[in-house]
Design an enzyme around this catalytic site. Structure first.
Site, mmCIF file in Angstrom:
data_model
loop_
_atom_site.group_PDB
_atom_site.id
_atom_site.type_symbol
_atom_site.label_atom_id
_atom_site.label_comp_id
_atom_site.label_asym_id
_atom_site.label_seq_id
_atom_site.Cartn_x
_atom_site.Cartn_y
_atom_site.Cartn_z
ATOM 1 N N GLU A 205 0.830 -1.208 0.000
ATOM 2 C CA GLU A 205 0.000 0.000 0.000
ATOM 3 C C GLU A 205 0.866 1.262 0.000
ATOM 4 O O GLU A 205 0.598 2.217 -0.729
ATOM 5 C CB GLU A 205 -0.942 0.018 1.209
ATOM 6 C CG GLU A 205 -2.130 -0.928 1.122
ATOM 7 C CD GLU A 205 -1.797 -2.370 1.480
ATOM 8 O OE1 GLU A 205 -0.614 -2.687 1.777
ATOM 9 O OE2 GLU A 205 -2.739 -3.201 1.459
ATOM 10 N N GLU A 326 -16.248 2.383 -12.145
ATOM 11 C CA GLU A 326 -16.348 1.404 -13.236
ATOM 12 C C GLU A 326 -17.158 0.233 -12.708
ATOM 13 O O GLU A 326 -16.833 -0.308 -11.650
ATOM 14 C CB GLU A 326 -14.951 0.927 -13.673
ATOM 15 C CG GLU A 326 -15.004 -0.173 -14.720
ATOM 16 C CD GLU A 326 -13.640 -0.797 -15.072
ATOM 17 O OE1 GLU A 326 -12.638 -0.053 -15.194
ATOM 18 O OE2 GLU A 326 -13.594 -2.028 -15.216
#
Ligand SMILES: *[C@@H]1O[C@H](CO)[C@@H](O)[C@H](O)[C@H]1NC(C)=O
Ligand SMILES: *[C@@H]1O[C@H](CO)[C@@H](O)[C@H](O)[C@H]1NC(C)=O
Ligand SMILES: *[C@@H]1O[C@H](CO)[C@@H](O)[C@H](O)[C@H]1NC(C)=O
Ligand SMILES: *[C@@H]1O[C@H](CO)[C@@H](O)[C@H](O)[C@H]1NC(C)=O
Ligand SMILES: *[C@@H]1O[C@H](CO)[C@@H](O)[C@H](O)[C@H]1NC(C)=O
Ligand SMILES: *[C@@H]1O[C@H](CO)[C@@H](O)[C@H](O)[C@H]1NC(C)=O
Ligand SMILES: *[C@@H]1O[C@H](CO)[C@@H](O)[C@H](O)[C@H]1NC(C)=O
Ligand SMILES: *[C@@H]1O[C@H](CO)[C@@H](O)[C@H](O)[C@H]1NC(C)=O
Ligand SMILES: *[C@@H]1O[C@H](CO)[C@@H](O)[C@H](O)[C@H]1NC(C)=O
Ligand SMILES: *[C@@H]1O[C@H](CO)[C@@H](O)[C@H](O)[C@H]1NC(C)=O
Ligand SMILES: *[C@@H]1O[C@H](CO)[C@@H](O)[C@H](O)[C@H]1NC(C)=O
Length: 546
Positions: A205, A326
């Site tokens: 991350e 999306e």
């Protein structure tokens, strides 16, 4: 030739055959579905252009065309939605190919893509874009875009090409065309992607956050000179992190803890969503798509993420709206016979409205040239003809139900029903008055060969009764708008409120059909009960006319 009136009557009778009353109906439905007088707490309030699109980066020139050959058909379809919602859909230009696209200023065509069918037959995995690519941002008036920059390809040449593309991108999107930027598509799949990993297994991350911050700062620097306004604090904003889902190899919550928004340039938290995959064994229309429970479970994964973000300590909590940047039915571009059917149209209505009811404030439905779940095919290819596809009609129905979102958007609530093969929604005006109801019947009814019925098997009709609150005003008329096709397996012949948006008729503009019922009106009875008959595999909007 039959007059329109008698033809309409004939078809009304065909859709509502009297023999259907002999069929058994599910006994589980309550005698009346209660509808609250006031907005229940936790109702969702959609953003402007709630029903938006995501267009595959490599397919964007097909969808939009260019200045010498604009795609008018696509623009007509976008205008139809704009007429209902008050603003045209917002267009995110991105997807897997956003992270393959390498800019080359010497290229004199929009793009050159090379397919590697070992990886995908649907989109190029080697993609070069030239200056003409950006012309496609000029063909649709009054449309706002999210341009997706490449983060995936990180060779020195690819990084340099990214920065070289910035002036062309920002100049194309100046003058009100830019909504936000995006950097990287689904970076949580970079080290595990089925299309080939682009980062080592150790990439975590913090590495992602460091890269994202580094390159968003470089992009801003490259924008200062050509587009000072867009590089300003107020205007330099992103959709992020655009992860594929919380079960992948990076945890979205951790990226915020690691300082993703250190520069305070993220405007909206985006996540991606697919119900299931095109190649996943056991996927069916009834079990996967025409299934309210599967939508509830899928949306819950997203709201779990937004809830965890909201629970972060104050200094880390992004406190930003959450959207799907999306989404669509089945990943890997959908499956023929499922994602392109009227059943998938109804799936899209239920899924999108369930998002709206859960305060997912905008949804960008993904599409690309030849994709099986597309709302329309923008050009003729040797795989699919240019045309309006069944899912588009569901997009229209969602926009019609929500109405104009620019002035005073409604609150949206899901009305729980006992079966997972049906769902219902209510909207309330911004002043809190019940405004519209919608019923989506998700019980599969096959229209064509391959079904388990003889040709004259009548289409069963389900009756829904609502108990309305007294402030609606009883004994008044309610206007109906139906989303209809011959059955859940139909891929053509879809209509909304008696209109066709087919390419073959008026290039995507609405055309009244004379073989479909429209203008139906119902009465609320003196006790505030409203009964509506809904053929299986269809949906209806009830406008209470507030
Ligand atoms: C860019 O495109 C030109 C013209 O097609 C080509 O000659 C050149 O090699 C390309 N540059 C790169 C870095 O690929
Ligand atoms: C514009 O689009 C047309 C039709 O697809 C194409 O023939 C033409 O080459 C395009 N122009 C540029 C500059 O890419
Ligand atoms: C596709 O896979 C085949 C078989 O593994 C291989 O021979 C071929 O080189 C691959 N093609 C590309 C473009 O990678
Ligand atoms: C690309 O990413 C890898 C893995 O994070 C990193 O080691 C490498 O330095 C990066 N390359 C460039 C040019 O940034
Ligand atoms: C509907 O979806 C839920 C959740 O995925 C699943 O448990 C259930 O079996 C599905 N229904 C059918 C009829 O397949
Ligand atoms: C909910 O989100 C948290 C934080 O990202 C994650 O650890 C957990 O697995 C998620 N739960 C579900 C059911 O998705
Ligand atoms: C179909 O079109 C694609 C892209 O233009 C082309 O590469 C392919 O060879 C065509 N296939 C057939 C069977 O014509
Ligand atoms: C519809 O057709 C599909 C495919 O032939 C079949 O699997 C399904 O059981 C049928 N459903 C109904 C309700 O007839
Ligand atoms: C077809 O319908 C018959 C009669 O209702 C039923 O016995 C049979 O299981 C069905 N077949 C399929 C594949 O759904
Ligand atoms: C729908 O059904 C009607 C009536 O049976 C038929 O005339 C029409 O051709 C069908 N439409 C499609 C697209 O199959
Ligand atoms: C109505 O007409 C349209 C256009 O000719 C056709 O596609 C559709 O199947 C018809 N619908 C019905 C229910 O017959």
């Amino acid at each position: 030739m039959a007059s329109h009136l008698s033809l309409a009557f004939y078809l009304f009778a065909a859709v509502f055959p009297s023999s259907a009353t002999a069929l058994t109906r599910p006994p589980r439905r309550p005698s009346a579905i209660p509808v609250q007088a006031t907005v229940p707490s936790g109702a969702g309030v959609p953003f402007k252009s709630f029903l938006s699109y995501s267009i595959e980066f490599s397919s964007f020139p097909d969808f939009a065309g260019n200045l010498s050959s604009p795609n008018v058909f696509s623009n007509n379809l976008l205008n139809n939605l704009g007429d209902l919602a008050g603003t045209k859909p917002y267009i995110r230009v991105g997807g897997n190919t956003q992270d393959y696209a390498i800019f080359n200023s010497s290229l004199d065509v929009a793009s050159i893509g090379i397919l590697n069918t070992n990886i995908s037959s649907d989109y190029p995995t080697t993609l070069t874009i030239g200056i003409p690519y950006f012309e496609s941002y000029h063909t649709w008036p009054d449309t706002k875009f999210v341009h997706g920059f490449n983060l995936g390809r990180n060779s020195t040449a690819a990084r340099q090409a990214l920065i070289e593309s910035v002036p062309y991108a920002c100049e194309a999107l100046q003058d009100g065309k830019l909504l936000y930027w995006e950097l990287g598509n689904e970076p949580d799949l970079y080290k595990t992607s089925a299309q080939g990993p682009v980062r080592p297994p150790s990439w975590d991350e913090q590495d992602y956050v460091d890269e994202w911050l580094h390159w968003t700062r470089e992009i801003r620097k490259a924008m200062r000179q050509p587009c000072p306004q867009l590089a300003s604090w107020n205007d330099y904003k992103y959709y992020a992190p655009s992860f594929a889902g919380s079960s992948n190899s990076l945890d979205p919550i951790e990226t915020w803890e690691d300082g993703l928004d250190s520069d305070k340039d993220i405007a909206v938290i985006t996540s991606h969503n697919y119900i299931s995959g095109a190649e996943v064994p056991g996927v069916t229309l009834q079990g996967t798509l025409m299934n309210h429970t599967s939508n509830v479970i899928s949306v819950r994964k997203q709201t779990n993420e937004s809830r965890h973000l909201a629970a972060l300590p104050d200094h880390l909590e992004p406190n930003l709206p959450f959207i799907l940047g999306e989404h669509n039915s089945l990943y890997n571009q959908g499956r023929p016979g499922l994602s392109n059917t009227f059943g998938a149209t109804l799936w899209g209505v239920d899924f999108n409205l369930y998002c709206a009811a859960n305060n997912i404030r905008r949804v960008h439905m993904h599409q690309g040239t030849n994709y099986r779940y597309q709302s329309w095919q923008p050009i003729d290819t040797n795989k699919t003809n240019k045309g309006t596809k069944a899912p588009y009609y569901g997009n229209i129905a969602v926009a019609a139900f929500l109405g104009d979102l620019t002035k005073s958007p409604p609150s949206v609530v899901n009305l729980p029903l006992p079966s997972e093969q049906e769902s219902a929604y209510a909207t309330y005006t911004s002043s809190g008055k019940l405004s519209k109801l919608m019923v989506i019947n998700l019980m599969e009814y096959n229209a064509t060969a391959g079904n388990n019925y003889t040709n004259d098997y009548p289409r069963p009709i389900e009756r829904y009764t609502f108990q309305l609150p007294s402030d609606v005003g009883f004994a008044k008329s309610v206007k109906l708008q139906r989303l209809m096709a011959n059955g859940s397996d139909a891929i053509t012949g879809v209509s909304f409120d008696g209109y066709s948006y087919n390419y073959e008729l008026e290039n995507g503009k609405p055309v009244t059909l004379h073989n479909v019922t429209r203008g139906e009106v119902l009465q609320i009875d003196g006790g505030g009960r409203l009964c509506v008959d809904v053929p299986r595999s269809s949906a209806v909007i009830l406008d209470l006319g507030c």
